[in-house]
Design a protein around this motif. Structure first.
Motif, PDB file in Angstrom:
ATOM      1  N   UNK A   5      11.142   4.133  -6.642  1.00  0.00           N
ATOM      2  CA  UNK A   5      10.759   3.421  -5.414  1.00  0.00           C
ATOM      3  C   UNK A   5      11.123   1.951  -5.565  1.00  0.00           C
ATOM      4  N   UNK A   6      11.839   1.414  -4.575  1.00  0.00           N
ATOM      5  CA  UNK A   6      12.209  -0.008  -4.581  1.00  0.00           C
ATOM      6  C   UNK A   6      11.580  -0.671  -3.359  1.00  0.00           C
ATOM      7  N   UNK A   7      10.954  -1.836  -3.566  1.00  0.00           N
ATOM      8  CA  UNK A   7      10.399  -2.612  -2.446  1.00  0.00           C
ATOM      9  C   UNK A   7      11.172  -3.917  -2.339  1.00  0.00           C
ATOM     10  N   UNK A   8      11.683  -4.195  -1.129  1.00  0.00           N
ATOM     11  CA  UNK A   8      12.423  -5.437  -0.889  1.00  0.00           C
ATOM     12  C   UNK A   8      11.573  -6.383  -0.065  1.00  0.00           C
ATOM     13  N   UNK A   9      11.562  -7.651  -0.424  1.00  0.00           N
ATOM     14  CA  UNK A   9      10.991  -8.655   0.482  1.00  0.00           C
ATOM     15  C   UNK A   9      11.845  -9.908   0.420  1.00  0.00           C
ATOM     16  N   UNK A  53       0.842  -1.198   0.000  1.00  0.00           N
ATOM     17  CA  UNK A  53       0.000   0.000   0.000  1.00  0.00           C
ATOM     18  C   UNK A  53       0.881   1.254   0.000  1.00  0.00           C
ATOM     19  N   UNK A  54       1.923   1.231   0.822  1.00  0.00           N
ATOM     20  CA  UNK A  54       2.840   2.389   0.886  1.00  0.00           C
ATOM     21  C   UNK A  54       3.488   2.622  -0.474  1.00  0.00           C
ATOM     22  N   UNK A  55       3.943   1.542  -1.092  1.00  0.00           N
ATOM     23  CA  UNK A  55       4.633   1.667  -2.387  1.00  0.00           C
ATOM     24  C   UNK A  55       3.700   2.266  -3.442  1.00  0.00           C
ATOM     25  N   UNK A  56       2.446   1.787  -3.443  1.00  0.00           N
ATOM     26  CA  UNK A  56       1.507   2.313  -4.446  1.00  0.00           C
ATOM     27  C   UNK A  56       1.248   3.806  -4.207  1.00  0.00           C
ATOM     28  N   UNK A  57       1.037   4.166  -2.935  1.00  0.00           N
ATOM     29  CA  UNK A  57       0.788   5.584  -2.637  1.00  0.00           C
ATOM     30  C   UNK A  57       2.022   6.436  -2.959  1.00  0.00           C
ATOM     31  N   UNK A 108       0.509  -4.288  -5.481  1.00  0.00           N
ATOM     32  CA  UNK A 108       1.855  -4.401  -6.057  1.00  0.00           C
ATOM     33  C   UNK A 108       1.808  -4.275  -7.579  1.00  0.00           C
ATOM     34  N   UNK A 109       0.806  -4.912  -8.174  1.00  0.00           N
ATOM     35  CA  UNK A 109       0.706  -4.819  -9.642  1.00  0.00           C
ATOM     36  C   UNK A 109       0.462  -3.376 -10.080  1.00  0.00           C
ATOM     37  N   UNK A 110      -0.438  -2.705  -9.349  1.00  0.00           N
ATOM     38  CA  UNK A 110      -0.720  -1.304  -9.694  1.00  0.00           C
ATOM     39  C   UNK A 110       0.517  -0.432  -9.469  1.00  0.00           C
ATOM     40  N   UNK A 111       1.257  -0.748  -8.403  1.00  0.00           N
ATOM     41  CA  UNK A 111       2.478   0.031  -8.124  1.00  0.00           C
ATOM     42  C   UNK A 111       3.521  -0.208  -9.211  1.00  0.00           C
ATOM     43  N   UNK A 112       3.640  -1.466  -9.631  1.00  0.00           N
ATOM     44  CA  UNK A 112       4.598  -1.769 -10.713  1.00  0.00           C
ATOM     45  C   UNK A 112       4.272  -0.982 -11.971  1.00  0.00           C
ATOM     46  N   UNK A 113       2.965  -0.893 -12.253  1.00  0.00           N
ATOM     47  CA  UNK A 113       2.575  -0.160 -13.472  1.00  0.00           C
ATOM     48  C   UNK A 113       2.944   1.312 -13.379  1.00  0.00           C
ATOM     49  N   UNK A 114       3.102   1.794 -12.141  1.00  0.00           N
ATOM     50  CA  UNK A 114       3.533   3.195 -11.953  1.00  0.00           C
ATOM     51  C   UNK A 114       5.053   3.279 -11.820  1.00  0.00           C
ATOM     52  N   UNK A 115       5.738   2.159 -12.014  1.00  0.00           N
ATOM     53  CA  UNK A 115       7.203   2.196 -12.053  1.00  0.00           C
ATOM     54  C   UNK A 115       7.925   1.676 -10.827  1.00  0.00           C
ATOM     55  N   UNK A 116       7.172   1.191  -9.821  1.00  0.00           N
ATOM     56  CA  UNK A 116       7.843   0.685  -8.610  1.00  0.00           C
ATOM     57  C   UNK A 116       8.566  -0.627  -8.936  1.00  0.00           C
ATOM     58  N   UNK A 117       9.763  -0.758  -8.369  1.00  0.00           N
ATOM     59  CA  UNK A 117      10.616  -1.913  -8.619  1.00  0.00           C
ATOM     60  C   UNK A 117      10.512  -2.856  -7.415  1.00  0.00           C
ATOM     61  N   UNK A 118       9.896  -4.034  -7.585  1.00  0.00           N
ATOM     62  CA  UNK A 118       9.786  -5.005  -6.485  1.00  0.00           C
ATOM     63  C   UNK A 118      10.899  -6.032  -6.603  1.00  0.00           C
TER      64      UNK A 118
END
Ligand SMILES: Cc1cc2nc3c(=O)[nH]c(=O)nc-3n(C[C@H](O)[C@H](O)[C@H](O)COP(=O)(O)OP(=O)(O)OC[C@H]3O[C@@H](n4cnc5c(N)ncnc54)[C@H](O)[C@@H]3O)c2cc1C
Length: 398
Positions: A34-38, A21-25, A164-174
């Motif tokens: 924006x990079x998300x690590x898991x 949620x944070x990544x998408x916002x 996550x999918x929506x965030x990726x479409x906005x360019x977030x790197x998971x």
């Protein structure tokens, strides 16, 4: 192993519902790279075991506001994400909460009044009216029954993966399968995140690590007030169906403060709303569900649902809560370190708040005014003795 980029504007650690949620916002607000690590996979941490109940009923006023803001998001999930295929798996069946005479009844009465004051549709029902919604229950002993029609349950893993999918479409790197192993801190300022695959230079980190937030505490040199608590959830096959049209039910009169909802449209999902088993080490591995516990919960179910003493245990599982001393989360910067925003301690009720919390964390990380003030959720509240204690006592109803 996927190599991380050398630098990012914001690094989010953890891809549960809160991190996603944070990544998408962040992406929506134009945060840049924006990079998300898991260390695992998206939505497969504690979110994967969530009972998924969504309600705005709380005795802590701030939680009502966060839940109300989040409910609006869940109700229009695909539209909010701009993705027709996105789904949170929302089932809008309503929420029924019943209290016996005494302190819990007073708390329920006050909470219903506070919800109504915020414009939330709530009703006080007679036992007969409540039985029309939940005909499998016996409710004649209740001193007060509240009903919130705009409530229900959803699927936390589906929610995380859709975000996550929506965030990726906005360019977030998971980056899945990549663990954060430390922070680079220079002169009380975050300069980067260390991973097994290399260092990511960044001036802003958002930790959404849930039960693993102690790692963050170690990296930052701060003891975090947090315990990992394992909870048991049962699915029961009873004499009749607990259909998905029947409301989620909170039984404040039962010793375990039981909550129930439909599971798979016919079975009953049931769990206790009280303290669980404290784990020495945070771990989502499945724990034992003893026959004594099944018998104990079964007896409480039978007392409320006539005929369910014959219910069969269809399945059971365990999940782990990240519990703080007041059963409410810590949200916002940690003291003494610039460039670090933390979110942990959801104490078994973070899913229903996740859309709003992601928004507020993203705003905090970007130095923007937050849509809802976060001061009451600050880490410093524990030392200052300003705990966010709910009127129902310890437990996820909060
Ligand atoms: C049994 C159960 C029932 C629940 N029922 C409800 C309910 O009915 N309603 C409700 O609102 N809430 C409920 N909750 C609570 C809710 O599900 C959680 O608050 C929420 O899902 C937590 O999301 P999260 O993103 O904080 O955590 P998680 O989903 O646990 O995500 C944290 C992520 O961080 C990653 N991570 C941690 N450390 C690192 C690191 N160093 N490097 C890389 N990755 C890292 C983990 O791999 C994990 O994927 C329930 C929880 C449980 C366990």
């Amino acid at each position: 192993m996927t190599l991380p980029p050398p630098s990012a504007d914001v690094v989010v650690i953890g891809a549960g519902v809160i991190g996603c949620s944070t990544a998408w916002h962040l992406a929506r607000l134009g945060a840049g790279r924006v990079v998300v690590l898991d260390r695992g996979r998206i939505g497969e941490g504690t979110s994967a075991m969530s009972s998924g109940i969504l309600r705005t009923h709380y005795s802590v006023p701030g939680n009502v506001e966060l839940a109300q803001r989040s409910w609006r998001f869940f109700e229009h999930f695909a539209q909010e994400l701009g993705d027709d295929e996105a789904s949170a798996g929302l089932v809008k069946c309503g929420y029924l909460i019943a209290a016996p005479a005494g302190e819990k009844c007073e708390a329920l009465d006050a909470a219903l009044a506070a919800q109504a004051a915020r414009g939330i549709a709530v009703q006080r029902l007679s036992a007969q009216e409540a039985r029309e919604l939940l005909p499998i229950a016996r409710l004649d002993d209740a001193a007060l029954i509240g009903h919130e029609p705009d409530a229900g349950y959803a699927d936390a893993t589906l929610t995380a993966t859709s975000l996550a999918r929506a965030a990726r479409r906005l360019g977030v790197h998971f980056l899945e399968g990549v663990a954060a192993e430390g922070l680079v801190i220079e002169g009380h300022r975050v300069r980067g995140v260390l991973t097994a695959a290399g260092r990511i230079g960044t001036a802003m980190v958002v930790s959404a690590q849930n039960i693993w937030a102690h790692e963050l505490g170690r990296w930052a040199g701060i003891a975090l007030p947090l315990v990992a608590e394992r909870h048991r959830v049962l699915a029961l096959a009873g004499p009749g169906a607990y259909t998905s049209a029947m409301p989620v039910f909170k039984d404040l009169a039962s010793p375990g403060m039981l909550y129930t909802r439909s599971y798979g449209r016919t079975q009953m999902l049931v769990s206790e709303g009280t303290a669980g088993e404290v784990l020495a080490v945070p771990d989502t591995a499945q724990g034992d569900v003893s026959m004594d516990l099944v018998a104990d919960i079964g007896a409480q179910v039978a007392a409320r649902f006539p005929g369910w003493e014959e219910a069969a245990l269809a399945s059971s599982w365990t999940g782990v809560y990240d519990v703080t001393p007041d059963w409410n989360p810590v949200l916002g910067p940690l003291p003494g370190i610039e460039g670090l925003v933390a979110a942990f301690g959801f104490s078994g009720h973070g899913f229903k708040l996740s859309p709003a919390i992601g928004e507020l964390l993203a705003q905090t990380a970007l130095g923007l005014p937050t849509a809802v003030p976060l001061q009451t959720y600050a880490f410093e509240r524990f030392a200052a003795g300003r705990l966010l204690r709910g009127r129902y006592g310890a437990g996820a109803v909060s």
